[in-house]
Design a protein around this motif. Structure first.
Motif, PDB file in Angstrom:
ATOM      1  N   TRP A  45      -9.249  12.814  -9.011  1.00  0.00           N
ATOM      2  CA  TRP A  45      -8.683  13.489  -7.845  1.00  0.00           C
ATOM      3  C   TRP A  45      -8.405  12.473  -6.732  1.00  0.00           C
ATOM      4  O   TRP A  45      -9.239  11.610  -6.456  1.00  0.00           O
ATOM      5  CB  TRP A  45      -9.644  14.558  -7.330  1.00  0.00           C
ATOM      6  N   VAL A  46      -7.242  12.590  -6.105  1.00  0.00           N
ATOM      7  CA  VAL A  46      -6.867  11.732  -4.976  1.00  0.00           C
ATOM      8  C   VAL A  46      -7.114  12.514  -3.683  1.00  0.00           C
ATOM      9  O   VAL A  46      -6.503  13.564  -3.455  1.00  0.00           O
ATOM     10  CB  VAL A  46      -5.376  11.339  -5.051  1.00  0.00           C
ATOM     11  N   VAL A  47      -8.022  12.009  -2.842  1.00  0.00           N
ATOM     12  CA  VAL A  47      -8.365  12.651  -1.567  1.00  0.00           C
ATOM     13  C   VAL A  47      -7.718  11.846  -0.455  1.00  0.00           C
ATOM     14  O   VAL A  47      -8.016  10.660  -0.291  1.00  0.00           O
ATOM     15  CB  VAL A  47      -9.893  12.722  -1.384  1.00  0.00           C
ATOM     16  N   THR A  48      -6.826  12.480   0.325  1.00  0.00           N
ATOM     17  CA  THR A  48      -5.967  11.728   1.239  1.00  0.00           C
ATOM     18  C   THR A  48      -6.192  12.015   2.713  1.00  0.00           C
ATOM     19  O   THR A  48      -5.856  11.181   3.556  1.00  0.00           O
ATOM     20  CB  THR A  48      -4.487  12.024   0.928  1.00  0.00           C
ATOM     21  N   ARG A  49      -6.745  13.175   3.055  1.00  0.00           N
ATOM     22  CA  ARG A  49      -6.904  13.519   4.473  1.00  0.00           C
ATOM     23  C   ARG A  49      -8.210  12.965   5.035  1.00  0.00           C
ATOM     24  O   ARG A  49      -9.228  12.921   4.345  1.00  0.00           O
ATOM     25  CB  ARG A  49      -6.865  15.035   4.689  1.00  0.00           C
ATOM     26  N   HIS A  50      -8.159  12.602   6.296  1.00  0.00           N
ATOM     27  CA  HIS A  50      -9.305  12.050   7.007  1.00  0.00           C
ATOM     28  C   HIS A  50     -10.517  12.974   6.892  1.00  0.00           C
ATOM     29  O   HIS A  50     -11.625  12.538   6.549  1.00  0.00           O
ATOM     30  CB  HIS A  50      -8.900  11.852   8.474  1.00  0.00           C
ATOM     31  N   GLN A  51     -10.345  14.258   7.149  1.00  0.00           N
ATOM     32  CA  GLN A  51     -11.478  15.185   7.149  1.00  0.00           C
ATOM     33  C   GLN A  51     -12.084  15.341   5.758  1.00  0.00           C
ATOM     34  O   GLN A  51     -13.304  15.477   5.615  1.00  0.00           O
ATOM     35  CB  GLN A  51     -11.035  16.563   7.681  1.00  0.00           C
ATOM     36  N   ASN A  76     -10.719   5.432  18.306  1.00  0.00           N
ATOM     37  CA  ASN A  76     -10.162   4.971  17.034  1.00  0.00           C
ATOM     38  C   ASN A  76     -11.161   5.303  15.913  1.00  0.00           C
ATOM     39  O   ASN A  76     -11.871   4.441  15.420  1.00  0.00           O
ATOM     40  CB  ASN A  76      -9.904   3.460  17.093  1.00  0.00           C
ATOM     41  N   PRO A  77     -11.195   6.575  15.496  1.00  0.00           N
ATOM     42  CA  PRO A  77     -12.197   7.001  14.508  1.00  0.00           C
ATOM     43  C   PRO A  77     -11.792   6.667  13.069  1.00  0.00           C
ATOM     44  O   PRO A  77     -11.851   7.513  12.177  1.00  0.00           O
ATOM     45  CB  PRO A  77     -12.259   8.517  14.736  1.00  0.00           C
ATOM     46  N   HIS A  78     -11.388   5.415  12.850  1.00  0.00           N
ATOM     47  CA  HIS A  78     -10.913   5.019  11.524  1.00  0.00           C
ATOM     48  C   HIS A  78     -12.071   4.994  10.524  1.00  0.00           C
ATOM     49  O   HIS A  78     -13.255   4.975  10.895  1.00  0.00           O
ATOM     50  CB  HIS A  78     -10.244   3.643  11.594  1.00  0.00           C
ATOM     51  N   LEU A  79     -11.718   4.983   9.250  1.00  0.00           N
ATOM     52  CA  LEU A  79     -12.706   4.987   8.176  1.00  0.00           C
ATOM     53  C   LEU A  79     -12.700   3.670   7.410  1.00  0.00           C
ATOM     54  O   LEU A  79     -13.071   3.613   6.244  1.00  0.00           O
ATOM     55  CB  LEU A  79     -12.453   6.163   7.218  1.00  0.00           C
ATOM     56  N   GLY A  80     -12.298   2.600   8.082  1.00  0.00           N
ATOM     57  CA  GLY A  80     -12.261   1.291   7.441  1.00  0.00           C
ATOM     58  C   GLY A  80     -13.636   0.758   7.073  1.00  0.00           C
ATOM     59  O   GLY A  80     -13.756  -0.139   6.234  1.00  0.00           O
ATOM     60  N   VAL A 107       0.871  -1.171   0.000  1.00  0.00           N
ATOM     61  CA  VAL A 107       0.000   0.000   0.000  1.00  0.00           C
ATOM     62  C   VAL A 107       0.912   1.227   0.000  1.00  0.00           C
ATOM     63  O   VAL A 107       1.839   1.301   0.807  1.00  0.00           O
ATOM     64  CB  VAL A 107      -0.928   0.002   1.230  1.00  0.00           C
ATOM     65  N   PRO A 108       0.695   2.209  -0.873  1.00  0.00           N
ATOM     66  CA  PRO A 108       1.649   3.317  -1.007  1.00  0.00           C
ATOM     67  C   PRO A 108       1.529   4.354   0.114  1.00  0.00           C
ATOM     68  O   PRO A 108       1.232   5.536  -0.115  1.00  0.00           O
ATOM     69  CB  PRO A 108       1.290   3.915  -2.372  1.00  0.00           C
ATOM     70  N   LEU A 109       1.779   3.937   1.346  1.00  0.00           N
ATOM     71  CA  LEU A 109       1.632   4.840   2.490  1.00  0.00           C
ATOM     72  C   LEU A 109       2.598   6.022   2.457  1.00  0.00           C
ATOM     73  O   LEU A 109       2.194   7.148   2.804  1.00  0.00           O
ATOM     74  CB  LEU A 109       1.785   4.053   3.794  1.00  0.00           C
ATOM     75  N   PRO A 110       3.877   5.860   2.043  1.00  0.00           N
ATOM     76  CA  PRO A 110       4.755   7.039   1.975  1.00  0.00           C
ATOM     77  C   PRO A 110       4.255   8.084   0.984  1.00  0.00           C
ATOM     78  O   PRO A 110       4.332   9.294   1.253  1.00  0.00           O
ATOM     79  CB  PRO A 110       6.113   6.453   1.542  1.00  0.00           C
ATOM     80  N   GLU A 111       3.733   7.625  -0.146  1.00  0.00           N
ATOM     81  CA  GLU A 111       3.204   8.564  -1.139  1.00  0.00           C
ATOM     82  C   GLU A 111       1.938   9.256  -0.625  1.00  0.00           C
ATOM     83  O   GLU A 111       1.741  10.457  -0.851  1.00  0.00           O
ATOM     84  CB  GLU A 111       2.918   7.835  -2.453  1.00  0.00           C
ATOM     85  N   PHE A 112       1.088   8.528   0.084  1.00  0.00           N
ATOM     86  CA  PHE A 112      -0.085   9.152   0.697  1.00  0.00           C
ATOM     87  C   PHE A 112       0.342  10.236   1.691  1.00  0.00           C
ATOM     88  O   PHE A 112      -0.237  11.329   1.729  1.00  0.00           O
ATOM     89  CB  PHE A 112      -0.939   8.109   1.421  1.00  0.00           C
ATOM     90  N   ALA A 113       1.350   9.921   2.500  1.00  0.00           N
ATOM     91  CA  ALA A 113       1.830  10.891   3.494  1.00  0.00           C
ATOM     92  C   ALA A 113       2.334  12.158   2.817  1.00  0.00           C
ATOM     93  O   ALA A 113       2.096  13.281   3.303  1.00  0.00           O
ATOM     94  CB  ALA A 113       2.930  10.259   4.349  1.00  0.00           C
ATOM     95  N   ARG A 114       3.015  11.993   1.699  1.00  0.00           N
ATOM     96  CA  ARG A 114       3.533  13.147   0.963  1.00  0.00           C
ATOM     97  C   ARG A 114       2.383  14.025   0.471  1.00  0.00           C
ATOM     98  O   ARG A 114       2.438  15.252   0.555  1.00  0.00           O
ATOM     99  CB  ARG A 114       4.381  12.646  -0.209  1.00  0.00           C
ATOM    100  N   LEU A 115       1.334  13.392  -0.037  1.00  0.00           N
ATOM    101  CA  LEU A 115       0.186  14.165  -0.493  1.00  0.00           C
ATOM    102  C   LEU A 115      -0.522  14.869   0.658  1.00  0.00           C
ATOM    103  O   LEU A 115      -0.930  16.027   0.525  1.00  0.00           O
ATOM    104  CB  LEU A 115      -0.811  13.266  -1.231  1.00  0.00           C
ATOM    105  N   ARG A 116      -0.707  14.185   1.768  1.00  0.00           N
ATOM    106  CA  ARG A 116      -1.387  14.833   2.903  1.00  0.00           C
ATOM    107  C   ARG A 116      -0.663  16.112   3.318  1.00  0.00           C
ATOM    108  O   ARG A 116      -1.284  17.099   3.690  1.00  0.00           O
ATOM    109  CB  ARG A 116      -1.480  13.874   4.099  1.00  0.00           C
ATOM    110  N   ARG A 117       0.682  16.082   3.234  1.00  0.00           N
ATOM    111  CA  ARG A 117       1.472  17.257   3.629  1.00  0.00           C
ATOM    112  C   ARG A 117       1.460  18.355   2.576  1.00  0.00           C
ATOM    113  O   ARG A 117       1.473  19.538   2.910  1.00  0.00           O
ATOM    114  CB  ARG A 117       2.928  16.849   3.902  1.00  0.00           C
ATOM    115  N   SER A 133      -2.957  13.733  11.927  1.00  0.00           N
ATOM    116  CA  SER A 133      -3.744  14.765  12.590  1.00  0.00           C
ATOM    117  C   SER A 133      -4.924  14.162  13.348  1.00  0.00           C
ATOM    118  O   SER A 133      -5.566  14.837  14.154  1.00  0.00           O
ATOM    119  CB  SER A 133      -4.242  15.795  11.570  1.00  0.00           C
ATOM    120  N   VAL A 134      -5.199  12.889  13.113  1.00  0.00           N
ATOM    121  CA  VAL A 134      -6.317  12.197  13.754  1.00  0.00           C
ATOM    122  C   VAL A 134      -5.837  11.073  14.666  1.00  0.00           C
ATOM    123  O   VAL A 134      -6.396  10.846  15.741  1.00  0.00           O
ATOM    124  CB  VAL A 134      -7.282  11.631  12.682  1.00  0.00           C
TER     125      VAL A 134
END
Length: 410
Positions: free
Chosen positions: A54-60, A348-352, A22-32, A333-334
């Motif tokens: 569009w890639v939406v990466t932040r929880h909110q 644990n307000p995850h969105l799974g 899962v591309p977690l480092p790339e997601f982190a880069r986008l969130r920032r 941030s969450v």
């Protein structure tokens, strides 16, 4: 907005990416740097007449998209973010009959009917049978000594839960499992399942369910099928609607929980302190953290019904919007230290199970129950379970799937 330094041509729905990670480092880069980012694609590669999404990466932001169906439609292009390039528009349109791909008010009507099967009382009625089944599944695996955790343990309880819920006879349950596998595996060449085979499996499953519905209309029984289809008064599913509901259950209720259980076992075995803690204390928070950690559905999509703005990006009417639950569930941030697997995490307000709104997972309580039951059974019967190899991941554009996990049961 700052442009993230991603490799040229990187695509967050590339099935080759998810076959390895899962591309977690790339997601982190986008969130920032660009939390809502345009991911260009070769025209039509995802099966849609467009050049990206569009890639939406932040929880909110994932929550905002999920809770505004009037702005972000599940129906216009379905919720599946990537089909094979050769799929026809007619094949996509057929999928709009599935509740996952409906918008209110039609979605509201169907959901109000089917949620009768997921009341707390209905789930409690399954608990004893599923507990016995979980114990039996693990005991049978223990006698084997070693094997593939996916087929020995993870796949069996979710299948049995869905079958119990809708009254599928025991002798037919293996067919349901086979059909559901074929429907989601079209991206993985090793499984030698073409899109045509997957489509045929879907047709067979829908036909089976429609026949089951017709039989219950003719002769009602004390099961959920009869509650959903048999009564004559208005407010019940037609046989075709019931068929598509079972199709959704076979994927949403079977594949996702199976992968959560598999990822959860791998997480425990690569975080032995958490496995020791679980065996000792059995915290009630474990199942939710397993789902956050696994996030079996990486992403779904919506389509903008109007020009709008999200996370600083201007989205045009008709553009596709990918909501990436895997990224949202690692949003610092969450979540404190989201990179840690912590079965005591609370809150644990995850969105799974989705980002809220009309498509929040109907079967959440059943999935949590299954996860709790199977890991309690594993901890009781095979506490010394250990890895015998690395997980072999499914090649998929939107599922975080594992097709094999070799383990020793003793």
């Amino acid at each position: 907005m700052h442009c993230p330094a991603l490799p040229e041509g990187f695509d967050f729905t590339d099935p080759d990416v998810y076959q390895s990670r899962v591309p977690l480092p790339e997601f982190a880069r986008l969130r920032r740097t660009a939390p809502v980012w345009w991911n260009a694609q070769p025209h039509g590669i995802a099966g849609f007449d467009d050049d990206g999404y569009w890639v939406v990466t932040r929880h909110q932001d994932v929550k905002e998209v999920s809770t505004k169906p009037e702005v972000f439609s599940a129906n216009l292009n379905t919720s599946i973010i990537r089909f094979n390039q050769g799929i026809s528009r007619d094949q996509i349109e057929v999928q709009k009959l599935i509740m996952l791909n409906m918008d209110p008010p039609e979605h509201t009507r169907v959901r109000q009917i089917v949620q009768r099967g997921f009341t707390p009382r209905a789930i409690r009625a399954l608990e004893d049978a599923l507990r016995r089944r979980a114990e039996q599944i693990v005991e049978e695996a223990r006698h084997r000594g070693s094997g593939d955790f996916v087929t020995d343990i993870a796949c069996e309880l979710p299948l049995q839960a869905i079958a119990e819920l809708i009254g599928i006879p025991q002798e037919d349950r293996a067919r349901i499992f086979d059909w559901s596998n074929k429907m989601v595996a079209y991206d993985d060449p090793e499984l030698a399942i073409t899109e045509e085979v997957g489509a045929n499996a879907a047709v067979e499953l829908i036909s089976y369910a429609m026949n089951l519905a017709a039989a219950r209309k003719e002769c009602p029984a004390k099961d959920i099928v009869s509650q959903l289809v048999a009564a004559e008064h208005e407010g019940n599913l037609g046989s075709d609607e019931f068929g598509f509901f079972v199709l959704l259950l076979a994927v949403a209720g079977n594949e996702t929980t199976r992968n959560a259980i598999t990822h959860g076992m791998h997480a425990f075995l690569t975080h032995p302190d958490q496995w020791e803690l679980y065996k000792r204390e059995r915290p009630g928070t474990a199942a939710e953290e397993i789902v956050r950690w696994a996030t079996p559905v990486v992403s779904f999509q919506r389509t903008a019904t109007q020009d709008t703005e999200l996370g600083g990006a201007r989205i045009k009417k008709g553009q596709r919007v990918g909501i990436f639950y895997s990224s949202a569930n690692h949003d610092p941030s969450v979540f404190d230290h989201p990179e840690l697997f912590d079965i005591t995490r609370d809150p644990n307000p995850h969105l799974g199970f989705g980002g809220g709104g009309p498509h929040f997972c109907l079967g959440k309580s059943l999935a949590v129950l299954e996860i709790d039951l199977i890991f309690n059974a594993i901890a009781d019967a095979v506490p010394g379970i250990s890895l015998a190899g690395d997980p072999r991941r499914l090649r998929s554009a939107w599922l975080n799937g594992v097709k094999e996990l070799r383990v020793h049961y003793r």
